[in-house]
Design an enzyme around this catalytic site. Structure first.
Site, PDB file in Angstrom:
ATOM      1  N   TRP A  53      14.561  -6.382  -5.130  1.00 23.29           N
ATOM      2  CA  TRP A  53      14.907  -4.964  -4.987  1.00 23.29           C
ATOM      3  C   TRP A  53      15.989  -4.746  -3.935  1.00 23.29           C
ATOM      4  O   TRP A  53      16.421  -3.624  -3.704  1.00 23.29           O
ATOM      5  CB  TRP A  53      13.669  -4.134  -4.650  1.00 23.29           C
ATOM      6  N   GLU A  66       8.581  -0.206  -3.410  1.00 23.39           N
ATOM      7  CA  GLU A  66       7.878   0.287  -2.232  1.00 23.39           C
ATOM      8  C   GLU A  66       6.396   0.517  -2.507  1.00 23.39           C
ATOM      9  O   GLU A  66       5.554   0.244  -1.652  1.00 23.39           O
ATOM     10  CB  GLU A  66       8.532   1.575  -1.722  1.00 23.39           C
ATOM     11  N   GLN A  71       0.418  -2.575   1.350  1.00 25.24           N
ATOM     12  CA  GLN A  71      -0.784  -3.372   1.606  1.00 25.24           C
ATOM     13  C   GLN A  71      -0.778  -4.674   0.812  1.00 25.24           C
ATOM     14  O   GLN A  71      -1.836  -5.187   0.424  1.00 25.24           O
ATOM     15  CB  GLN A  71      -2.037  -2.555   1.285  1.00 25.24           C
ATOM     16  N   GLY A 110      -4.307  -4.885  -7.360  1.00 24.61           N
ATOM     17  CA  GLY A 110      -5.258  -4.127  -6.559  1.00 24.61           C
ATOM     18  C   GLY A 110      -4.802  -2.717  -6.223  1.00 24.61           C
ATOM     19  O   GLY A 110      -3.681  -2.317  -6.560  1.00 24.61           O
ATOM     20  N   TYR A 111      -5.671  -1.976  -5.587  1.00 26.54           N
ATOM     21  CA  TYR A 111      -5.389  -0.577  -5.259  1.00 26.54           C
ATOM     22  C   TYR A 111      -4.768   0.128  -6.452  1.00 26.54           C
ATOM     23  O   TYR A 111      -3.625   0.587  -6.420  1.00 26.54           O
ATOM     24  CB  TYR A 111      -4.476  -0.470  -4.046  1.00 26.54           C
ATOM     25  N   TYR A 149       5.210   6.930   4.832  1.00 27.61           N
ATOM     26  CA  TYR A 149       6.028   5.714   4.845  1.00 27.61           C
ATOM     27  C   TYR A 149       6.992   5.661   3.666  1.00 27.61           C
ATOM     28  O   TYR A 149       8.203   5.505   3.832  1.00 27.61           O
ATOM     29  CB  TYR A 149       5.159   4.454   4.847  1.00 27.61           C
TER      30      TYR A 149
END
Length: 416
Positions: A53, A66, A71, A110-111, A149
DNA sequence: AATTCGGGGGC
DNA sequence: GCCCCAGAATT
């Protein structure tokens, strides 16, 4: 590839801020800040990793990167990023994709709410913003999944906005530069806002993170090769390794789950009974085997009763007849550690071959007996081929592999 | 301010 | 084992 804005606003903002006595910093003068920026950007230009990127100026691609990196170690995100841009090359392609395909593309990262929010935001951009990614911090911040962020990161990297972008790396770099054991969020943000290079804000923000990722590491920082070591108070004090102080960690719960792997191997192709998790909460929208919480020490009798309950709740016709014809067979337990929860899955294979009317429960009877938060949105018999198309959490994937191992061509009979 | 969200890599 | 990772949303 990198556009330059350089309107000079950053300097005026800096000068005003540094005259305030309430903001002690690692730099005491505009000249020092200029030097800091120069060294950090020099480091970035010569040492930065060649991340995919960093070879694009497409705001959508930068946005994707991003979100994926949150995490997550960037090395982990790289292959996902490449595949994602092949499947969803622009915001319209992502907006047009069904959520199940999106979750499948995110599988293993994940997440999963990150994928859901990215998908929702893509639809907002495509449908109400003419396909244009917002080019301001506030515009970005208004989209689901883009927080403090990410809004700063995307605005600075994709649109040259002189905004701060404080990730974990930046907090650590700040803590060491200032020899501050527990910096506050606003303290780091204000500092980052003041020092960000208005001429190359995106590169500057990435440089801070690159420094944290490769030099100013959590343990054993390589101060000898740090481009800004001269500015670092922790290095002067010899406290770099203990800055910042470790966060207080919340206690992790433990859970044992009895898992039912219902296999219908009466047809040419085996089918597995699986269910889709609710659209909110842990692993939202991901597929799994039926399971329920069990005691750490659960006896054989209780295990069989629980399997029977699971079968009934999911519309699988079992009973005494089943147990006699094909006793449930235990698989290797799967230990999985979530951030806030450790789960031991104890899977049992239950063959339903030869049973009549094996139709999963639907509608109001969907997984009867489960609590509201656990109630699946779908229950289906899935062929061994089709299961590869479903988005599965890593632990469930392991159970699938374990359950199908006896049937897999070339299977090692000693395995498992 | 504390929790809830995955999964993996490094030591 | 423990720590943390280019955090966000919710309570």
């Amino acid at each position: 590839m990198r556009r330059s804005v350089g309107n000079g606003d950053g300097w005026r903002r800096y000068d005003a801020a540094m005259s305030a006595p309430s903001t002690p910093g690692f730099v005491e003068s505009p000249e020092a800040v200029r030097s800091f920026r120069r060294r950090l950007l020099g480091f970035f230009d010569s040492e930065a990793r060649d991340l995919p990127w960093r070879r694009t100026s497409d705001p959508y691609a930068i946005w994707v990167s991003e979100i994926m990196a949150q995490q997550t170690r960037v090395e982990t995100a790289v292959p996902y990023y490449r595949r994602w841009l092949e499947r969803y090359p622009d915001v319209h392609a992502l907006a047009a994709a069904p959520i199940d395909a999106v979750l499948k593309s995110w599988e293993g990262l994940g997440y999963y709410s990150r994928a859901r929010n990215l998908h929702r935001a893509a639809r907002i951009v495509a449908e109400t913003l003419g396909g244009r990614v917002p080019d301001t911090v506030d515009g970005l911040r208004a989209l689901p999944g883009i927080g403090e962020y990410a809004s700063g990161a995307i605005a600075s990297i994709a649109f040259d906005r002189p905004a701060p972008a404080v990730a974990g790396h930046v907090r650590r770099v700040f803590a060491r530069l200032h020899d501050d054991p527990s910096p506050t969020g606003s303290g780091v943000r204000d500092w980052a806002q003041r020092v960000v290079d208005p001429g190359r804000p995106g590169d500057f923000n990435q440089a801070l993170m690159e420094l944290g990722a490769t030099v100013c590491t959590p343990r054993r920082p390589d101060c000898g090769s740090c481009p800004v070591a001269d500015f670092c108070r922790a290095r002067m004090a010899g406290t770099a390794e203990v800055r910042p102080a470790p966060k207080a960690r919340t206690k992790v719960k433990s859970e044992v789950r009895l898992v039912a792997v219902f296999i219908d191997d009466s047809a040419d192709e085996r089918h597995l009974l699986m269910r889709r998790r609710p659209d909110e909460g842990l692993l939202a929208g991901m597929w799994e085997f039926p399971s329920r919480v069990a005691a750490a020490r659960v006896g054989k009798r209780a295990t069989m009763e629980a399997l029977d309950d699971l079968a009934r709740a999911h519309g699988v016709p079992v009973g005494k007849a089943l147990a006699e014809r094909a006793p449930p067979r235990p698989l290797e337990p799967v230990l999985h550690k979530f951030s806030h929860l450790h789960v031991e899955y104890r899977p049992w294979v239950v063959s339903t071959a030869g049973l009549d009317g094996s139709e999963p429960a639907q509608g109001p009877d969907l997984a009867a007996g489960s609590t509201r938060a656990e109630r699946p949105t779908l229950v289906r018999w899935i062929s061994a081929t089709a299961v590869e198309e479903l988005a599965l959490p890593v632990a469930q994937q392991r159970i699938v592999t374990s359950a199908l191992r006896p049937f897999t061509a070339g299977a090692d009979p000693r395995a498992g």
